[in-house]
Design a protein around this motif. Structure first.
Motif, PDB file in Angstrom:
ATOM      1  N   VAL A   1       0.842  -1.204   0.000  1.00  0.00           N
ATOM      2  CA  VAL A   1       0.000   0.000   0.000  1.00  0.00           C
ATOM      3  C   VAL A   1       0.875   1.251   0.000  1.00  0.00           C
ATOM      4  O   VAL A   1       0.582   2.222  -0.706  1.00  0.00           O
ATOM      5  CB  VAL A   1      -0.996  -0.011   1.175  1.00  0.00           C
ATOM      6  N   ARG A   2       1.962   1.248   0.755  1.00  0.00           N
ATOM      7  CA  ARG A   2       2.883   2.390   0.721  1.00  0.00           C
ATOM      8  C   ARG A   2       3.455   2.579  -0.688  1.00  0.00           C
ATOM      9  O   ARG A   2       3.646   3.702  -1.150  1.00  0.00           O
ATOM     10  CB  ARG A   2       4.001   2.215   1.743  1.00  0.00           C
ATOM     11  N   GLY A   3       3.714   1.474  -1.380  1.00  0.00           N
ATOM     12  CA  GLY A   3       4.178   1.559  -2.759  1.00  0.00           C
ATOM     13  C   GLY A   3       3.140   2.183  -3.669  1.00  0.00           C
ATOM     14  O   GLY A   3       3.468   2.991  -4.542  1.00  0.00           O
ATOM     15  N   TRP A   4       1.876   1.846  -3.480  1.00  0.00           N
ATOM     16  CA  TRP A   4       0.801   2.478  -4.257  1.00  0.00           C
ATOM     17  C   TRP A   4       0.800   3.983  -4.037  1.00  0.00           C
ATOM     18  O   TRP A   4       0.737   4.766  -4.973  1.00  0.00           O
ATOM     19  CB  TRP A   4      -0.557   1.932  -3.864  1.00  0.00           C
ATOM     20  N   VAL A   5       0.866   4.370  -2.769  1.00  0.00           N
ATOM     21  CA  VAL A   5       0.823   5.798  -2.420  1.00  0.00           C
ATOM     22  C   VAL A   5       2.016   6.521  -3.028  1.00  0.00           C
ATOM     23  O   VAL A   5       1.878   7.610  -3.602  1.00  0.00           O
ATOM     24  CB  VAL A   5       0.759   5.987  -0.887  1.00  0.00           C
ATOM     25  N   ALA A   6       3.194   5.917  -2.950  1.00  0.00           N
ATOM     26  CA  ALA A   6       4.397   6.550  -3.495  1.00  0.00           C
ATOM     27  C   ALA A   6       4.350   6.656  -5.020  1.00  0.00           C
ATOM     28  O   ALA A   6       5.017   7.515  -5.602  1.00  0.00           O
ATOM     29  CB  ALA A   6       5.636   5.755  -3.068  1.00  0.00           C
ATOM     30  N   ASN A   7       3.576   5.814  -5.659  1.00  0.00           N
ATOM     31  CA  ASN A   7       3.515   5.772  -7.116  1.00  0.00           C
ATOM     32  C   ASN A   7       2.376   6.611  -7.701  1.00  0.00           C
ATOM     33  O   ASN A   7       2.193   6.623  -8.919  1.00  0.00           O
ATOM     34  CB  ASN A   7       3.375   4.315  -7.575  1.00  0.00           C
ATOM     35  N   LEU A   8       1.628   7.314  -6.886  1.00  0.00           N
ATOM     36  CA  LEU A   8       0.509   8.105  -7.407  1.00  0.00           C
ATOM     37  C   LEU A   8       1.009   9.195  -8.346  1.00  0.00           C
ATOM     38  O   LEU A   8       1.915   9.947  -8.012  1.00  0.00           O
ATOM     39  CB  LEU A   8      -0.283   8.745  -6.257  1.00  0.00           C
ATOM     40  N   ALA A   9       0.388   9.282  -9.517  1.00  0.00           N
ATOM     41  CA  ALA A   9       0.764  10.301 -10.505  1.00  0.00           C
ATOM     42  C   ALA A   9       0.098  11.637 -10.194  1.00  0.00           C
ATOM     43  O   ALA A   9       0.533  12.680 -10.677  1.00  0.00           O
ATOM     44  CB  ALA A   9       0.348   9.839 -11.904  1.00  0.00           C
ATOM     45  N   THR A  10      -0.948  11.605  -9.391  1.00  0.00           N
ATOM     46  CA  THR A  10      -1.723  12.800  -9.074  1.00  0.00           C
ATOM     47  C   THR A  10      -2.491  12.527  -7.789  1.00  0.00           C
ATOM     48  O   THR A  10      -2.405  11.433  -7.230  1.00  0.00           O
ATOM     49  CB  THR A  10      -2.679  13.152 -10.237  1.00  0.00           C
ATOM     50  N   ASN A  11      -3.245  13.496  -7.327  1.00  0.00           N
ATOM     51  CA  ASN A  11      -4.093  13.271  -6.155  1.00  0.00           C
ATOM     52  C   ASN A  11      -5.126  12.191  -6.467  1.00  0.00           C
ATOM     53  O   ASN A  11      -5.510  12.005  -7.624  1.00  0.00           O
ATOM     54  CB  ASN A  11      -4.805  14.558  -5.750  1.00  0.00           C
TER      55      ASN A  11
ATOM     56  N   ALA B   1      -7.353  10.403 -20.670  1.00  0.00           N
ATOM     57  CA  ALA B   1      -6.717  11.661 -21.079  1.00  0.00           C
ATOM     58  C   ALA B   1      -5.195  11.617 -20.954  1.00  0.00           C
ATOM     59  O   ALA B   1      -4.514  12.573 -21.313  1.00  0.00           O
ATOM     60  CB  ALA B   1      -7.272  12.806 -20.242  1.00  0.00           C
ATOM     61  N   GLY B   2      -4.648  10.524 -20.414  1.00  0.00           N
ATOM     62  CA  GLY B   2      -3.205  10.402 -20.271  1.00  0.00           C
ATOM     63  C   GLY B   2      -2.646  11.045 -19.017  1.00  0.00           C
ATOM     64  O   GLY B   2      -1.433  11.154 -18.867  1.00  0.00           O
ATOM     65  N   GLN B   3      -3.517  11.441 -18.085  1.00  0.00           N
ATOM     66  CA  GLN B   3      -3.053  12.063 -16.840  1.00  0.00           C
ATOM     67  C   GLN B   3      -2.371  11.041 -15.944  1.00  0.00           C
ATOM     68  O   GLN B   3      -1.473  11.373 -15.183  1.00  0.00           O
ATOM     69  CB  GLN B   3      -4.237  12.721 -16.119  1.00  0.00           C
ATOM     70  N   CYS B   4      -2.789   9.800 -16.033  1.00  0.00           N
ATOM     71  CA  CYS B   4      -2.131   8.713 -15.315  1.00  0.00           C
ATOM     72  C   CYS B   4      -2.275   7.451 -16.162  1.00  0.00           C
ATOM     73  O   CYS B   4      -3.124   7.380 -17.049  1.00  0.00           O
ATOM     74  CB  CYS B   4      -2.710   8.525 -13.914  1.00  0.00           C
ATOM     75  N   GLY B   5      -1.455   6.469 -15.895  1.00  0.00           N
ATOM     76  CA  GLY B   5      -1.403   5.301 -16.750  1.00  0.00           C
ATOM     77  C   GLY B   5      -2.287   4.152 -16.327  1.00  0.00           C
ATOM     78  O   GLY B   5      -2.681   3.321 -17.137  1.00  0.00           O
ATOM     79  N   VAL B   6      -2.609   4.078 -15.051  1.00  0.00           N
ATOM     80  CA  VAL B   6      -3.357   2.929 -14.539  1.00  0.00           C
ATOM     81  C   VAL B   6      -4.087   3.343 -13.273  1.00  0.00           C
ATOM     82  O   VAL B   6      -3.679   4.278 -12.578  1.00  0.00           O
ATOM     83  CB  VAL B   6      -2.406   1.735 -14.269  1.00  0.00           C
ATOM     84  N   GLY B   7      -5.168   2.670 -12.978  1.00  0.00           N
ATOM     85  CA  GLY B   7      -5.912   2.926 -11.755  1.00  0.00           C
ATOM     86  C   GLY B   7      -6.776   1.729 -11.422  1.00  0.00           C
ATOM     87  O   GLY B   7      -6.932   0.809 -12.229  1.00  0.00           O
ATOM     88  N   ILE B   8      -7.321   1.748 -10.237  1.00  0.00           N
ATOM     89  CA  ILE B   8      -8.210   0.667  -9.791  1.00  0.00           C
ATOM     90  C   ILE B   8      -9.620   1.235  -9.755  1.00  0.00           C
ATOM     91  O   ILE B   8      -9.888   2.200  -9.034  1.00  0.00           O
ATOM     92  CB  ILE B   8      -7.798   0.143  -8.403  1.00  0.00           C
ATOM     93  N   ALA B   9     -10.507   0.636 -10.541  1.00  0.00           N
ATOM     94  CA  ALA B   9     -11.877   1.127 -10.635  1.00  0.00           C
ATOM     95  C   ALA B   9     -12.844  -0.039 -10.725  1.00  0.00           C
ATOM     96  O   ALA B   9     -12.476  -1.137 -11.150  1.00  0.00           O
ATOM     97  CB  ALA B   9     -12.034   2.029 -11.863  1.00  0.00           C
TER      98      ALA B   9
ATOM     99  N   GLY C   1      -0.858   6.295   4.382  1.00  0.00           N
ATOM    100  CA  GLY C   1      -1.212   7.528   3.662  1.00  0.00           C
ATOM    101  C   GLY C   1      -2.184   7.322   2.519  1.00  0.00           C
ATOM    102  O   GLY C   1      -2.347   8.189   1.666  1.00  0.00           O
ATOM    103  N   TYR C   2      -2.858   6.168   2.478  1.00  0.00           N
ATOM    104  CA  TYR C   2      -3.822   5.877   1.422  1.00  0.00           C
ATOM    105  C   TYR C   2      -5.138   6.536   1.758  1.00  0.00           C
ATOM    106  O   TYR C   2      -5.683   6.348   2.826  1.00  0.00           O
ATOM    107  CB  TYR C   2      -3.997   4.373   1.296  1.00  0.00           C
ATOM    108  N   LYS C   3      -5.631   7.365   0.829  1.00  0.00           N
ATOM    109  CA  LYS C   3      -6.876   8.091   1.093  1.00  0.00           C
ATOM    110  C   LYS C   3      -7.942   7.714   0.114  1.00  0.00           C
ATOM    111  O   LYS C   3      -7.745   7.611  -1.046  1.00  0.00           O
ATOM    112  CB  LYS C   3      -6.629   9.585   1.006  1.00  0.00           C
TER     113      LYS C   3
END
Length: 162
Positions: A14-24, A38-46, A160-162
């Protein structure tokens, strides 16, 4: 993840996820999927049903699904459940509702109108949903997930995961 990997390894992930965030972190799945397109980030969990709603309106939507962990334990699947409490005033009515919710008629509503995967094996998913192909789902014991929920929330706060 705590049940599978233990608390220390899960916190590291989870800390790795938080450290890898491309944006808020986005306020909802739709905003996340739009940002990926839109290319703002490459991957996400949805949740897939948000993706389905978008693609149904815009078949050329510029994002694709990826089923994670297919060679390991399988992808996480949200589960909706129902039960009857010990002090229910209308136990028979509650059971009828649960039976109806799992019936083909109700499951078709979930599948066709909400882009959900039906839990009833007699019901086929919506054609768009079926086009995403099969996937291996994580078979976590749901009672274990419930037992570990407060521990998981505390872990996410520490990481720090929100």
């Amino acid at each position: 993840m705590i049940a599978q990997y233990g608390e220390a390894k899960t916190e590291k992930i989870v800390r790795g996820w938080v450290a890898n965030l491309a944006t808020n972190v986005f306020p909802d799945d739709t905003k996340l999927l739009e940002a990926i397109a839109a290319g703002q980030c490459g991957v996400g969990i949805a949740n897939t049903y948000y993706y389905g709603r978008i693609v149904e309106k815009d078949p050329k939507f510029n994002a694709k699904l990826f089923w994670a962990n297919q060679k390991a334990e399988g992808v996480h699947v949200n589960v909706s459940g129902a039960g009857v409490t010990r002090y229910a005033k209308n136990e028979a009515g509650a059971l009828k509702l649960i039976e109806w919710l799992s019936s083909p008629k109700a499951q078709n509503i979930y599948a066709d109108k909400d882009m959900e995967f039906p839990v009833n094996p007699a019901v086929k998913p919506d054609q768009l949903v079926a086009s995403w192909g099969p996937f291996k789902q994580n078979l976590i014991n749901m009672s274990k997930a419930g037992e570990l929920q407060s521990q998981a929330v505390k872990l996410m706060d520490r990481a720090g995961y929100k």
